[in-house]
Design a protein around this motif. Sequence first.
Motif, PDB file in Angstrom:
ATOM      1  N   GLU A  66      23.627 -32.806  55.876  1.00  0.00           N
ATOM      2  CA  GLU A  66      24.722 -33.226  55.299  1.00  0.00           C
ATOM      3  C   GLU A  66      25.445 -34.482  55.598  1.00  0.00           C
ATOM      4  O   GLU A  66      26.301 -35.112  54.919  1.00  0.00           O
ATOM      5  CB  GLU A  66      25.842 -31.975  55.221  1.00  0.00           C
ATOM      6  N   HIS A 109      22.055 -28.073  55.709  1.00  0.00           N
ATOM      7  CA  HIS A 109      21.229 -28.317  54.728  1.00  0.00           C
ATOM      8  C   HIS A 109      20.062 -27.127  54.838  1.00  0.00           C
ATOM      9  O   HIS A 109      19.281 -27.179  55.781  1.00  0.00           O
ATOM     10  CB  HIS A 109      20.554 -29.637  55.074  1.00  0.00           C
ATOM     11  N   GLN A 162      25.550 -35.778  51.659  1.00  0.00           N
ATOM     12  CA  GLN A 162      26.744 -35.600  51.255  1.00  0.00           C
ATOM     13  C   GLN A 162      27.888 -36.307  51.644  1.00  0.00           C
ATOM     14  O   GLN A 162      28.985 -36.691  51.203  1.00  0.00           O
ATOM     15  CB  GLN A 162      27.096 -34.097  51.050  1.00  0.00           C
TER      16      GLN A 162
END
Length: 344
Positions: free
Chosen positions: A29, A121, A172
């Motif tokens: 992430e 993840h 992200q």
Amino acid sequence: MDTKRYHEDEITEAAQLLQAGELVAFPTETVYGLGANALLPEAVMQVFQVKGRPQDNPLIVHVADFQQVKEFVENFHPLTEKIVKNFWPGPLTLIFSIKKDSLAPVVTGRLSTAAFRMPDHELTLELIREAGVPLVGPSANTSGKPSPTTADHVLHDMSGKIAGVLDGGATQIGVESTVLDLSDPSQPPVILRPGAITQETLMAVLETTVEVDGHLVSESETPRAPGMKYKHYAPDTQVLMVHPQDWEQALQWVTESGMRAGVIAGPEIAELMRYQAAAVFMLPQDTVTQAAKGLFAGLRALDEPQLALDVILVETFPETGLGVAYMNRLGKSAGKRWFEAKAD
């Protein structure tokens, strides 16, 4: 070698390569990590060779569950259970004192501690479970350069050098995990590297003091955690940070100097600079969340040789919340250099 792009249905093949000592990059992430079997010193050595990374820089060991950490640590900080319950999986790396000789010196930077993280993840958690071993995973880029936030970024730096990359799309968060030192059970936790999990968040959840170590490590010192070097995440092109009130002067400077300037900023500043800047990497919004997510991608995009930029000007944000991590990475990318506005 050919570097293969792996997808979700090919995780077993990628895991088998890791078991055998090959290098496979993986998504998290935060940023993409350069995976190697943490239990094979010769595989870990390849990570340093491929990245051009100093061997005094310790690596983060990525695990699929907390049970894997217990194989290497026996004396846990009293806050460990609460921290793991609230923040794992997630962008938080924990440093513990480890059992003697439980991990090779090449993993720990010859320290008596090691760093562990359970990434948020699912593809990478499945990769670790399939491999059946913990994975070291420094950022999958050439050492000192901007970290990769897409599989394409990894391939830009690592194609032909590693066996593969597991493509999980764009990350992200965009900046590396918070590193929290829990190596001394008698002392409060200490943040060694800021990230998306902030000091304020940790203190609110833990209901106790969390300290911050703001020391930047020189080239001659051994860091206790990754990302503590004075200059890091830096493109070849000079980066300058710009105070919010200085963009008008920056525009004038670019116009009068004839410099080929790139700009990384949100819509408002991008619109101001777009006619005079040679290249603009526009963030979707004027927020620190978007800035953190796009910083490394922007630095990579504007550092391409064909742009031939003289300088990259980057938007700054207050050092609160995620802004602490963003300004930490940006400051190191710029070597702490700011655009200096002239007094009227």
